[in-house]
Write an enzyme that holds these catalytic residues in place. Structure first.
Site, PDB file in Angstrom:
ATOM      1  N   GLU A 167       9.333  15.401  15.368  1.00 53.13           N
ATOM      2  CA  GLU A 167       9.433  15.478  14.305  1.00 53.13           C
ATOM      3  C   GLU A 167       8.672  16.004  13.629  1.00 53.13           C
ATOM      4  O   GLU A 167       7.950  16.171  13.298  1.00 53.13           O
ATOM      5  CB  GLU A 167       9.670  13.809  13.762  1.00 53.13           C
ATOM      6  CG  GLU A 167       9.862  13.890  12.755  1.00 53.13           C
ATOM      7  CD  GLU A 167       9.623  12.306  11.818  1.00 53.13           C
ATOM      8  OE1 GLU A 167       8.459  11.557  12.470  1.00 53.13           O
ATOM      9  OE2 GLU A 167       9.982  11.190  11.084  1.00 53.13           O
ATOM     10  N   CYS A 209      13.444  10.762   6.894  1.00 57.04           N
ATOM     11  CA  CYS A 209      13.247   9.963   8.401  1.00 57.04           C
ATOM     12  C   CYS A 209      14.536  10.320   9.271  1.00 57.04           C
ATOM     13  O   CYS A 209      14.679  10.222  10.610  1.00 57.04           O
ATOM     14  CB  CYS A 209      12.789   8.509   8.733  1.00 57.04           C
ATOM     15  SG  CYS A 209      13.980   7.032   7.808  1.00 57.04           S
ATOM     16  N   GLU A 211       9.560   0.777  11.121  1.00 54.67           N
ATOM     17  CA  GLU A 211      10.584   1.809  10.721  1.00 54.67           C
ATOM     18  C   GLU A 211       8.987   3.116  11.086  1.00 54.67           C
ATOM     19  O   GLU A 211       8.258   3.792   9.705  1.00 54.67           O
ATOM     20  CB  GLU A 211      10.777   2.095   9.241  1.00 54.67           C
ATOM     21  CG  GLU A 211      11.150   0.467   8.951  1.00 54.67           C
ATOM     22  CD  GLU A 211      12.918   0.493   9.308  1.00 54.67           C
ATOM     23  OE1 GLU A 211      13.111   1.407  10.218  1.00 54.67           O
ATOM     24  OE2 GLU A 211      12.942  -0.599   9.785  1.00 54.67           O
ATOM     25  N   LYS A 271       0.724  -1.580  -0.101  1.00 50.87           N
ATOM     26  CA  LYS A 271       0.558   0.219   0.377  1.00 50.87           C
ATOM     27  C   LYS A 271       1.178   1.476   0.154  1.00 50.87           C
ATOM     28  O   LYS A 271       1.498   1.499   1.122  1.00 50.87           O
ATOM     29  CB  LYS A 271      -0.954   0.093   1.084  1.00 50.87           C
ATOM     30  CG  LYS A 271      -1.437   0.983   0.812  1.00 50.87           C
ATOM     31  CD  LYS A 271      -2.826   1.525   2.367  1.00 50.87           C
ATOM     32  CE  LYS A 271      -2.377   3.106   2.738  1.00 50.87           C
ATOM     33  NZ  LYS A 271      -2.347   4.370   2.159  1.00 50.87           N
TER      34      LYS A 271
HETATM   35  P1  NAD Z   1       1.811   8.197   7.921  1.00 58.19           P
HETATM   36  O1  NAD Z   1       1.896   6.969   9.430  1.00 58.19           O
HETATM   37  O2  NAD Z   1       0.674   8.883   7.877  1.00 58.19           O
HETATM   38  O3  NAD Z   1       1.061   7.118   6.778  1.00 58.19           O
HETATM   39  C1  NAD Z   1       2.460   6.094   6.957  1.00 58.19           C
HETATM   40  C2  NAD Z   1       1.699   4.795   5.766  1.00 58.19           C
HETATM   41  O4  NAD Z   1       1.196   4.530   6.362  1.00 58.19           O
HETATM   42  C3  NAD Z   1       1.069   6.015   4.477  1.00 58.19           C
HETATM   43  O5  NAD Z   1       0.202   5.010   3.363  1.00 58.19           O
HETATM   44  C4  NAD Z   1      -0.166   6.489   5.206  1.00 58.19           C
HETATM   45  O6  NAD Z   1      -1.379   6.057   4.526  1.00 58.19           O
HETATM   46  C5  NAD Z   1      -0.617   4.124   5.724  1.00 58.19           C
HETATM   47  N1  NAD Z   1      -1.759   4.231   7.217  1.00 58.19           N
HETATM   48  C6  NAD Z   1      -1.699   6.133   7.975  1.00 58.19           C
HETATM   49  N2  NAD Z   1      -2.809   5.315   8.792  1.00 58.19           N
HETATM   50  C7  NAD Z   1      -3.156   4.242   8.328  1.00 58.19           C
HETATM   51  C8  NAD Z   1      -3.809   3.060   9.445  1.00 58.19           C
HETATM   52  N3  NAD Z   1      -4.833   3.715  10.518  1.00 58.19           N
HETATM   53  N4  NAD Z   1      -3.897   1.757   9.079  1.00 58.19           N
HETATM   54  C9  NAD Z   1      -2.893   1.694   8.876  1.00 58.19           C
HETATM   55  N5  NAD Z   1      -1.940   2.735   7.655  1.00 58.19           N
HETATM   56  C10 NAD Z   1      -1.946   3.807   8.089  1.00 58.19           C
HETATM   57  O7  NAD Z   1       3.370   8.852   7.517  1.00 58.19           O
HETATM   58  P2  NAD Z   1       3.667   9.738   6.920  1.00 58.19           P
HETATM   59  O8  NAD Z   1       2.985  11.223   6.774  1.00 58.19           O
HETATM   60  O9  NAD Z   1       2.901   9.178   4.929  1.00 58.19           O
HETATM   61  O10 NAD Z   1       4.781   9.901   6.833  1.00 58.19           O
HETATM   62  C11 NAD Z   1       5.917  10.414   7.376  1.00 58.19           C
HETATM   63  C12 NAD Z   1       6.443   9.775   8.168  1.00 58.19           C
HETATM   64  O11 NAD Z   1       7.499   8.365   7.998  1.00 58.19           O
HETATM   65  C13 NAD Z   1       8.057  10.404   8.926  1.00 58.19           C
HETATM   66  O12 NAD Z   1       7.349   9.766  10.365  1.00 58.19           O
HETATM   67  C14 NAD Z   1       8.996   9.672   8.432  1.00 58.19           C
HETATM   68  O13 NAD Z   1       9.922   9.933  10.425  1.00 58.19           O
HETATM   69  C15 NAD Z   1       8.637   8.501   8.547  1.00 58.19           C
HETATM   70  N6  NAD Z   1       9.654   7.473   8.115  1.00 58.19           N
HETATM   71  C16 NAD Z   1      10.027   6.818   8.472  1.00 58.19           C
HETATM   72  C17 NAD Z   1      11.159   6.351   8.026  1.00 58.19           C
HETATM   73  C18 NAD Z   1      12.300   4.709   8.692  1.00 58.19           C
HETATM   74  O14 NAD Z   1      12.605   3.579   7.744  1.00 58.19           O
HETATM   75  N7  NAD Z   1      12.195   5.086   9.562  1.00 58.19           N
HETATM   76  C19 NAD Z   1      11.904   6.021   6.585  1.00 58.19           C
HETATM   77  C20 NAD Z   1      10.551   7.503   5.693  1.00 58.19           C
HETATM   78  C21 NAD Z   1       9.612   7.656   5.932  1.00 58.19           C
END
Ligand code: NAD
Length: 508
Positions: free
Chosen positions: A407, A310, A276, A201
């Site tokens: 963050e 991240c 992650e 997804k």
């Molecule tokens: P997010 O958590 O809002 O969304 C990430 C993904 O999860 C999207 O596909 C979203 O649609 C899905 N999602 C959201 N709510 C959900 C739920 N209730 N159930 C299942 N799926 C759900 O994050 P974002 O704003 O898209 O991305 C930014 C974040 O990602 C930042 O916090 C960043 O640090 C983190 N990130 C971490 C890494 C790592 O390797 N640690 C890498 C890249 C990004």
């Protein structure tokens, strides 16, 4: 071939980036379920070009029934052995072919990624698409190397005992919008190498490169149901997927707040979970470091991908006797960084992903600016369409400010100083001053200091005298509220397996 078997209905999009006219072929965003491209039954969502603030296409998102169909098709493909029943070498070859297909479509995928994320084309073309191909190849190599081992036991009688690794089953692979293609490869590569089937997804904001990857996988003959791809909002499509009883493992990359929620949701069926999550990673510059390399590295660490990384070094600690010199250099880099549409050749930093992300980043800066934080550069949007935030540096004295603790996921660096007499424990204390523990950077020529910081850092990834160091061979993951589980390396692919022990009595 039925009409739904083909997704090739690309809209050719002619963009004007500065003086250049750029052609981008945009795939129709449908959902790959059981080898068929189907329209979603959920609400229609827009896909934006963040460099222009325009809508480039729309798609009907996947609803609960679409998710159920995808999870079932992944289950059927897993149980019928169409994938795990292939020899490891055959699975490796398929992944290698996918990597070749990605590489063969570098220009097309790079343009798509730049269109959908705003990243500079130089980055997507020379780094991200090749990196996605390399990640697939690295994981292809593991398909033939997932071995168990024999064990020496002390049971009465005689035994032949061994351990065996088996694929976990159906995996839900949920990724964010900051590196869509690389992240899709980083999840699909190890899951498929281990013999699992997948429902990927992509984030609702950035589905384009994942859809194109799915088309390429289909063209090279991945069996139906092995790779399913659907997208939609997290709270609907994502939620339906992670709570589906047919899913054996959720591998999630995203925010800490959603990660915590998923821990609760997946506890219902004890679905395996890897998280992650976010970071607020410290970078420490000592006075003995190569100061211009350190300033350059610290700046690139936070301004690359507009800070939407991240592992970005977003909190800088500089030894006070060299602080002014280092800060001056970083401010100059920020002032001179060409910001703009990723298709403009001179651009080195694009926009942030959305209007709401732009508002969020600027709000953090606005609220911090005052007595305890001084905006040294940036802190505003660009006077043009698109979701741009200028590279921003804040000198802060209050460690409790949200801009230091939370963050931001934007091009915002906070700078604090530490005294020339500070010992390692004091420096580590500052480094550990948030709830996160993803990455840590230290710049010094002292081998002793470097090792002591690397050992003491409560972070999953430590880098010394560099702001990079991500490689498919290096395990990557967080400590503390940055999550758990490792991506990359042997550990990454093994996390898609269950370990079984077998004891055979051969004489009593
Ligand atoms: P997010 O958590 O809002 O969304 C990430 C993904 O999860 C999207 O596909 C979203 O649609 C899905 N999602 C959201 N709510 C959900 C739920 N209730 N159930 C299942 N799926 C759900 O994050 P974002 O704003 O898209 O991305 C930014 C974040 O990602 C930042 O916090 C960043 O640090 C983190 N990130 C971490 C890494 C790592 O390797 N640690 C890498 C890249 C990004």
């Amino acid at each position: 071939m039925s009409q739904s078997d083909s997704n090739r209905n690309p809209a050719a999009n002619q963009l004007q980036a500065g003086t250049a006219a750029i052609q981008v072929s945009i795939p129709e965003v449908r959902h790959l379920i059981g080898g068929h491209w189907v329209h979603g039954s959920g609400p229609t969502l827009p896909v934006h070009n963040p460099s222009q603030g325009t809508v480039v296409t729309e798609f009907a998102s996947a609803d609960r029934d679409n998710v159920d169909a995808a999870a079932r098709s992944a289950r059927e493909a897993f149980d019928s052995q169409t994938w795990q029943g292939l020899s490891p070498a055959q699975r490796a070859r398929m992944l290698w072919k996918l990597a070749d297909a990605v590489e063969d479509h570098t220009e097309e995928l790079a343009r798509l990624e730049t269109l959908n994320t705003g990243k500079p084309l130089t980055v997507t073309r020379s780094f991200e698409v090749p990196q996605a191909a390399e990640i697939l190849r690295f994981n292809a190599g593991w398909a033939t190397k997932l071995n168990g081992e024999t064990r020496q036991v002390s049971l009465p009688g005689q035994w032949h005992t061994y351990t065996q690794r088996q694929p976990l089953g159906v995996t839900a692979l949920i990724i964010p919008w900051n590196n869509p293609l690389v992240m899709a490869a980083a999840k699909l590569g190890p899951a498929l190498a281990a013999g699992c089937t997948a429902v990927l997804k992509p984030a609702e904001l950035t589905p384009l490169s994942a859809v194109r990857l799915g088309e390429l996988a289909q063209q090279i003959g991945f069996p139906a149901g092995v790779i399913n791809i659907l997208t939609g909002l997290g709270e609907t499509t994502g939620e339906a997927l992670v709570s589906h009883p047919g899913v054996d493992k959720v591998s999630f990359t995203g925010s800490t707040v959603v990660g915590k929620h998923l821990q609760r949701v997946t506890s219902e069926h004890l679905t395996r979970l890897a998280l992650e999550l976010g970071g607020k990673s410290p970078a420490v510059i000592y006075d003995d470091a190569d100061l211009s390399a350190a300033a350059q590295g610290a700046a690139l660490s936070i301004f690359s991908n507009s800070g939407q990384v991240c592992a970005a070094g977003s909190r800088l600690y500089v030894q006070e006797n060299v602080a002014e010199e280092v800060i001056d250099q970083i401010v100059k880099i920020a002032e001179n960084l060409p910001v703009g549409d990723g298709f403009e050749p001179q651009v080195r930093m694009g926009p942030v992903i959305s209007q709401s992300q732009q508002d969020r980043v600027l709000r953090y800066v606005r609220e911090a600016a005052g007595d305890t934080a001084e905006v040294l550069v940036g802190g505003t949007e660009l006077d043009r369409p698109g979701y741009f935030v200028r590279p921003t540096v804040l000198r802060v004295s209050d460690r409790e400010l949200p801009v230091v603790q939370e963050e931001i996921f934007g091009p915002v660096l906070t700078v604090q100083t530490f005294s020339a007499e500070a010992n390692i424990s004091e420096v580590l204390k500052s480094m550990h001053d948030t709830r996160y523990g993803l990455s840590a950077y230290v710049w010094t020529k002292s081998l002793e200091r470097a090792h002591r910081i690397a050992r003491g850092a409560r972070a999953g990834n430590v880098r010394v005298n560099s702001h990079i160091g991500m490689d498919p061979a290096m395990p990557f993951g967080g400590f503390r509220e940055s999550g758990y589980g490792k991506e990359n390396g042997r550990e990454g692919v093994e996390s898609y397996t269950e370990l079984k022990s077998v004891a055979i009595s051969i004489a009593s």
